[in-house]
Enzyme design. Structure first.
Site, PDB file in Angstrom:
ATOM      1  N   HIS A  83      -2.316   6.481   5.993  1.00  0.00           N
ATOM      2  CA  HIS A  83      -3.092   6.140   7.178  1.00  0.00           C
ATOM      3  C   HIS A  83      -2.948   4.660   7.517  1.00  0.00           C
ATOM      4  O   HIS A  83      -2.758   4.289   8.685  1.00  0.00           O
ATOM      5  CB  HIS A  83      -4.567   6.488   6.944  1.00  0.00           C
ATOM      6  CG  HIS A  83      -4.819   7.937   6.697  1.00  0.00           C
ATOM      7  ND1 HIS A  83      -4.708   8.893   7.681  1.00  0.00           N
ATOM      8  CD2 HIS A  83      -5.159   8.613   5.566  1.00  0.00           C
ATOM      9  CE1 HIS A  83      -4.982  10.086   7.181  1.00  0.00           C
ATOM     10  NE2 HIS A  83      -5.257   9.946   5.892  1.00  0.00           N
ATOM     11  N   ARG A 134      -8.846  -3.747  11.079  1.00  0.00           N
ATOM     12  CA  ARG A 134      -7.451  -3.859  10.638  1.00  0.00           C
ATOM     13  C   ARG A 134      -6.546  -4.222  11.807  1.00  0.00           C
ATOM     14  O   ARG A 134      -5.621  -5.029  11.672  1.00  0.00           O
ATOM     15  CB  ARG A 134      -7.006  -2.551   9.992  1.00  0.00           C
ATOM     16  CG  ARG A 134      -5.597  -2.620   9.397  1.00  0.00           C
ATOM     17  CD  ARG A 134      -5.268  -1.409   8.546  1.00  0.00           C
ATOM     18  NE  ARG A 134      -6.089  -1.378   7.345  1.00  0.00           N
ATOM     19  CZ  ARG A 134      -7.119  -0.562   7.155  1.00  0.00           C
ATOM     20  NH1 ARG A 134      -7.456   0.298   8.099  1.00  0.00           N
ATOM     21  NH2 ARG A 134      -7.830  -0.601   6.051  1.00  0.00           N
ATOM     22  N   THR A 189       0.855  -1.196   0.000  1.00  0.00           N
ATOM     23  CA  THR A 189       0.000   0.000   0.000  1.00  0.00           C
ATOM     24  C   THR A 189       0.885   1.238   0.000  1.00  0.00           C
ATOM     25  O   THR A 189       2.058   1.184   0.382  1.00  0.00           O
ATOM     26  CB  THR A 189      -0.910   0.023   1.237  1.00  0.00           C
ATOM     27  OG1 THR A 189      -1.816   1.123   1.141  1.00  0.00           O
ATOM     28  CG2 THR A 189      -0.093   0.181   2.504  1.00  0.00           C
ATOM     29  N   TYR A 203     -14.813   5.177   5.303  1.00  0.00           N
ATOM     30  CA  TYR A 203     -16.154   5.244   5.891  1.00  0.00           C
ATOM     31  C   TYR A 203     -16.123   5.509   7.396  1.00  0.00           C
ATOM     32  O   TYR A 203     -17.165   5.414   8.056  1.00  0.00           O
ATOM     33  CB  TYR A 203     -16.900   3.935   5.629  1.00  0.00           C
ATOM     34  CG  TYR A 203     -17.183   3.651   4.182  1.00  0.00           C
ATOM     35  CD1 TYR A 203     -18.337   4.110   3.560  1.00  0.00           C
ATOM     36  CD2 TYR A 203     -16.287   2.907   3.416  1.00  0.00           C
ATOM     37  CE1 TYR A 203     -18.607   3.843   2.225  1.00  0.00           C
ATOM     38  CE2 TYR A 203     -16.535   2.632   2.079  1.00  0.00           C
ATOM     39  CZ  TYR A 203     -17.687   3.102   1.489  1.00  0.00           C
ATOM     40  OH  TYR A 203     -17.943   2.840   0.158  1.00  0.00           O
ATOM     41  N   ASP A 234      -7.026  -6.133   2.103  1.00  0.00           N
ATOM     42  CA  ASP A 234      -8.192  -5.607   1.394  1.00  0.00           C
ATOM     43  C   ASP A 234      -9.303  -5.496   2.421  1.00  0.00           C
ATOM     44  O   ASP A 234      -9.458  -6.381   3.280  1.00  0.00           O
ATOM     45  CB  ASP A 234      -8.607  -6.513   0.241  1.00  0.00           C
ATOM     46  CG  ASP A 234      -9.500  -5.762  -0.752  1.00  0.00           C
ATOM     47  OD1 ASP A 234      -9.242  -4.574  -1.002  1.00  0.00           O
ATOM     48  OD2 ASP A 234     -10.445  -6.362  -1.273  1.00  0.00           O
TER      49      ASP A 234
END
Length: 520
Positions: free
Chosen positions: A321, A490, A317, A463, A378
Site C-alpha cells: 500500500h 504521507r 518498505t 488506522y 515512519d
C-alpha cells in the site's frame, strides 16, 4: 589497532610513497631525459621545451602552470587528492631545483651538458622512461599526483574505464610532437625528428611501466578458508579490517556440514591474512587464488556503462500500500525499489523512540549495508486525549511482544482508550528521511482530523477506517484513493520529497527550498 590509527598510518604511508616516487621522477628527468634533450609528456614536458627554448629553469614553469590546474583537482577529485597533488607539485619542484643545484655544484656545468651514460641517448631514453613510469605508478597508487596532465588523467579514470597510461599517452602526443618545432632550428629536421622519436619511445615505455605498476598495486587475491575454528578466524579478520563472507558447505567424504570463509583482499595484504589464519588454526585448509578484478566497496568501482534513464531510489518498505501511494505521487522520474527488490530480508532496527529518529535510522541502515540512495518513512497517529498515543508505537500499539502488526487489534485498543474522552482530535504524522547524493534530510507531513467512534470503509490500511481528516465527513478508508493521495500525511511528506529531488536535479536549483523540509 583502532580505525583512526589505521587511517593515520595509511596517510603517512601515502605521503612517504609519494615522496619516494617523486624523487625517482626527478631523477629520471634531470639525469636521463633533460641532458639528452628528450621531451617527456605532461607539464614536465612543456616545462622542458620552455627550458630548451629559453633557458628558463624547469621547476619554475612547472610550478606556475600547475597552480591553475590545481583548481580543477580541488573541484573534481576532492581535497584529499588535491592536498596530495599540491604536496606532489611542491616537492617535485623542490627536487628539481635541488638536482640542478647539486649537478652544478658537482660538475660546474648546467644539466643540459651532463651526459651520465656517455653517448648513449637510446639507453637514456629506456632508463628515463622506466623510472618515470615506475614513479607515476607508485604515486597514483597512493592517491597522489605530479600535477599537470596527471590531474586530467585521474579525472577521466575516475569516471571512465580507461587506463591511466592510455590517457596520459593521448594527452602527451601533442606535447612531444611540438618538440620537433623546438629542435628543428638548431639540429635540423633529421635531428629534430630523432629527438621527437626518442620522446615517443620514452612515452611508450613510461606508459607500459605505469600500467604494470598500477595493476600490481591493484591485484587482488581470494581466500577460501576451511576450518572448524572458522568463527575465531572470521572475527579476527573482521577486527583487522578485512571483509569476510561465511558460506555453507559439506565435506563429502565425512558427510558433515562445514563452514567456508571467503576473503577478498589486495595481494600486498595476503601475507597478513595467512598469518592471522595460522595463529588461530595452523591446520586449516586454505586456497588462495589471483583474481582478475574486484569491484565494490574497498576495491575498484564498476565503470561499465549502463543504459538507465531513471535514477534508482530505494523505499525502505515492503508494504504494498505504501509503495503504491508513493509511486503514484513521485511518478516515473525515479525508479522506486522496495526492500525485497534489493534483497533486504532482515528486520531493520527502529529503536530511537521518535518518528523522525526511526525514519533516519532505517534510511542509514539501507545506505550502510546495501549502498543505494534511499528514503524511509515512519508514521504515527497522535491523539490529543491520550498525550500523543499511539505515536511512535502506532504499528505495534496492541502488540504484546513489540513485534506483531495487527491493525484490527490496534484500532480496537485505540477505541477502548478513547472511550469517554472529551476530545477525539488527532493528527497523522509521516516523516520521510532521505539519503541522496551524500545528503541526509527529513520531510514532515501532517494532517489533522478526528477519530470516529467506529470503523468505516474498507480501503486504505492501518488506522484509516477510524481517521476523519479535517474538512471531510468520511474516513481515509472511505475516501477515493486519488483524493486521499492528495491530502494524506504521507502525500504531503512525499510531495516535499519530490520538491527537494526536483531542486537537486536542476542545474541551479534553489537551495532555499530544502528549508521547507521540516515545515508541516
Amino acid at each position: 589497532m583502532s580505525k583512526f590509527k589505521q587511517q593515520w598510518l595509511g596517510e603517512v604511508s601515502d605521503y612517504a610513497h609519494i615522496s619516494l616516487s617523486l624523487l625517482i621522477y626527478s631523477t629520471a628527468l634531470t639525469l636521463f631525459l633533460l641532458p639528452y634533450k628528450v621531451t617527456t609528456g605532461g607539464i614536465a614536458g612543456i616545462s622542458s621545451l620552455i627550458y630548451f627554448s629559453t633557458g628558463f629553469e624547469v621547476q619554475n614553469s612547472y610550478l606556475i602552470i600547475n597552480i591553475g590546474l590545481l583548481v580543477l583537482a580541488i573541484k573534481i577529485l576532492g581535497w584529499r587528492f588535491s592536498l596530495k597533488t599540491i604536496y606532489g607539485v611542491l616537492i617535485l619542484t623542490v627536487y628539481l631545483w635541488v638536482w640542478q643545484r647539486l649537478i652544478e655544484y658537482l660538475t660546474g656545468a648546467p644539466i643540459s651538458e651532463l651526459q651520465l651514460i656517455g653517448d648513449e641517448p637510446f639507453m637514456a631514453v629506456v632508463i628515463g622512461g622506466l623510472l618515470e613510469g615506475l614513479s607515476l605508478g607508485i604515486c597514483f597508487s597512493h592517491n597522489g599526483s605530479t600535477g599537470g596532465t596527471d590531474i586530467i588523467a585521474a579525472v577521466i579514470n575516475k569516471y571512465k574505464d580507461i587506463s591511466l597510461g592510455q590517457i596520459l599517452m593521448t594527452c602527451d602526443v601533442i606535447i612531444i610532437s611540438s618538440s620537433f618545432l623546438v629542435f628543428r632550428q638548431d639540429e635540423g629536421s633529421l635531428g629534430a625528428l630523432t629527438q621527437m622519436v626518442f620522446g615517443y619511445t620514452a612515452l611508450i615505455i613510461s606508459g607500459i611501466t605505469l600500467d604494470f605498476v598500477i595493476n600490481r598495486f591493484r591485484q587482488a587475491v581470494q581466500f577460501m578458508i576451511f576450518s572448524r575454528n572458522y568463527s575465531r578466524i572470521a572475527s579476527k579478520l573482521i577486527d583487522c579490517g578485512f571483509g569476510v563472507t561465511v558460506l555453507d558447505g559439506m565435506g563429502w567424504y565425512t558427510q558433515t556440514e562445514r563452514k567456508v570463509l571467503v576473503v577478498l583482499t589486495r595481494k600486498r595484504k595476503a601475507a597478513d591474512v595467512q598469518r592471522y589464519i595460522k595463529q588461530i588454526d595452523p591446520y586449516a585448509f586454505v586456497s588462495m587464488a589471483n583474481v582478475q578484478g574486484v569491484y565494490g566497496e574497498g576495491f575498484d568501482p564498476m565503470k561499465a556503462k549502463i543504459r538507465q534513464t531513471r535514477p534508482t531510489l530505494v523505499f525502505a518498505t515492503n508494504n504494498k500500500h505504501k509503495l503504491e501511494e508513493v509511486k503514484a505521487i513521485i511518478g516515473d522520474k525515479f525508479e522506486i525499489r522496495s526492500l525485497e527488490e534489493i534483497g533486504c530480508r532482515v528486520d531493520i532496527p527502529e529503536t530511537t523512540g521518535t518518528i523522525e529518529g526511526n525514519a533516519m535510522q532505517k534510511a542509514q541502515f539501507i545506505k550502510q549495508y546495501y549502498g543505494f540512495d534511499c528514503f524511509a518513512d515512519d508514521t504515527g497517529l497522535l491523539c490529543d486525549a491520550l498525550n500523543g498515543e499511539p505515536g511512535v508505537r502506532s504499528a505495534r500499539y496492541a502488540s504484546v511482544n513489540g513485534k506483531d502488526h495487527d491493525s484490527q487489534a490496534n484500532m480496537a485498543k485505540l477505541l477502548a482508550n478513547l472511550e469517554g474522552k472529551d476530545t477525539r482530535a488527532a493528527h497523522f504524522q509521516t516523516t520521510i528521511a532521505l539519503i541522496y547524493k551524500g545528503k541526509a534530510i527529513s520531510f514532515d507531513g501532517i494532517v489533522n482530523g478526528t477519530i470516529a467512534t467506529e470503523k468505516h470503509g474498507d480501503m486504505g490500511f492501518g488506522y484509516d477506517p477510524l481517521f476523519i481528516p479535517d474538512g471531510y465527513d468520511q474516513t481515509f478508508a472511505e475516501l477515493d484513493p486519488a483524493v486521499k493521495n492528495t491530502i494524506s500525511h504521507r502525500a504531503r511528506a512525499v510531495q516535499k520529497l519530490c520538491d527537494f529531488l526536483n531542486s537537486e536535479t536542476q542545474p541551479k536549483g534553489p537551495k532555499a527550498e530544502t528549508g521547507a523540509a521540516k515545515q508541516n
